[in-house]
Scaffold this motif. Sequence first.
Motif, mmCIF file in Angstrom:
data_model
loop_
_atom_site.group_PDB
_atom_site.id
_atom_site.type_symbol
_atom_site.label_atom_id
_atom_site.label_comp_id
_atom_site.label_asym_id
_atom_site.label_seq_id
_atom_site.Cartn_x
_atom_site.Cartn_y
_atom_site.Cartn_z
ATOM 1 N N VAL A 1 0.823 -1.206 0.000
ATOM 2 C CA VAL A 1 0.000 0.000 0.000
ATOM 3 C C VAL A 1 0.862 1.262 0.000
ATOM 4 O O VAL A 1 0.455 2.297 -0.537
ATOM 5 C CB VAL A 1 -0.944 -0.006 1.230
ATOM 6 C CG1 VAL A 1 -1.811 1.227 1.267
ATOM 7 C CG2 VAL A 1 -1.796 -1.264 1.231
ATOM 8 N N ALA A 2 2.047 1.193 0.546
ATOM 9 C CA ALA A 2 2.925 2.365 0.597
ATOM 10 C C ALA A 2 3.302 2.832 -0.805
ATOM 11 O O ALA A 2 3.656 4.000 -1.005
ATOM 12 C CB ALA A 2 4.174 2.052 1.404
ATOM 13 N N GLY A 3 3.202 1.937 -1.775
ATOM 14 C CA GLY A 3 3.494 2.312 -3.155
ATOM 15 C C GLY A 3 2.538 3.377 -3.666
ATOM 16 O O GLY A 3 2.935 4.268 -4.420
ATOM 17 N N TRP A 4 1.267 3.281 -3.258
ATOM 18 C CA TRP A 4 0.289 4.309 -3.679
ATOM 19 C C TRP A 4 0.678 5.681 -3.157
ATOM 20 O O TRP A 4 0.543 6.682 -3.872
ATOM 21 C CB TRP A 4 -1.117 3.946 -3.189
ATOM 22 C CG TRP A 4 -1.736 2.833 -3.962
ATOM 23 C CD1 TRP A 4 -1.955 1.562 -3.529
ATOM 24 C CD2 TRP A 4 -2.191 2.883 -5.313
ATOM 25 N NE1 TRP A 4 -2.514 0.812 -4.526
ATOM 26 C CE2 TRP A 4 -2.676 1.604 -5.635
ATOM 27 C CE3 TRP A 4 -2.222 3.880 -6.279
ATOM 28 C CZ2 TRP A 4 -3.194 1.306 -6.883
ATOM 29 C CZ3 TRP A 4 -2.751 3.579 -7.516
ATOM 30 C CH2 TRP A 4 -3.229 2.303 -7.822
ATOM 31 N N LEU A 5 1.158 5.734 -1.921
ATOM 32 C CA LEU A 5 1.566 7.028 -1.346
ATOM 33 C C LEU A 5 2.760 7.613 -2.103
ATOM 34 O O LEU A 5 2.794 8.815 -2.383
ATOM 35 C CB LEU A 5 1.909 6.861 0.134
ATOM 36 C CG LEU A 5 0.751 6.498 1.051
ATOM 37 C CD1 LEU A 5 1.257 6.212 2.451
ATOM 38 C CD2 LEU A 5 -0.278 7.613 1.062
#
Length: 112
Positions: free
Chosen positions: A48-52
């Motif tokens: 999910v950190a990839g989206w940020l």
Amino acid sequence: MSALMEGLQREERRRRRVALFVVLSCVAGLGVWLTAPFGIVLLTRGEVAGWLLVAAGAVLLALTVLGILAARRSHQPVQSLPGKPNPRFDEPEPSPDPRGGFSMSGSYLGSH
């Protein structure tokens, strides 16, 4: 003389503003280069950190483009004042040396 100094100060402020926009654009571009590819790698792994990171990269890319456009709009080319036209501008002027040289027409350079 104060009008001249005022114009010079205004020009200096404009130059500083353009330089600031260019520096901020470079820093934002470096941020895009650092965040977006790493965010894409994290997205391919399903984190999910990839989206940020991708969102931060997109925002930084928008800031880079806006900074470049703002610097371009703030930059004004030097404008020359209109003056009297030069009537001899397009007229050819013969060489004062009557002997000519190797570039003279009909000299057959290299034909010895």
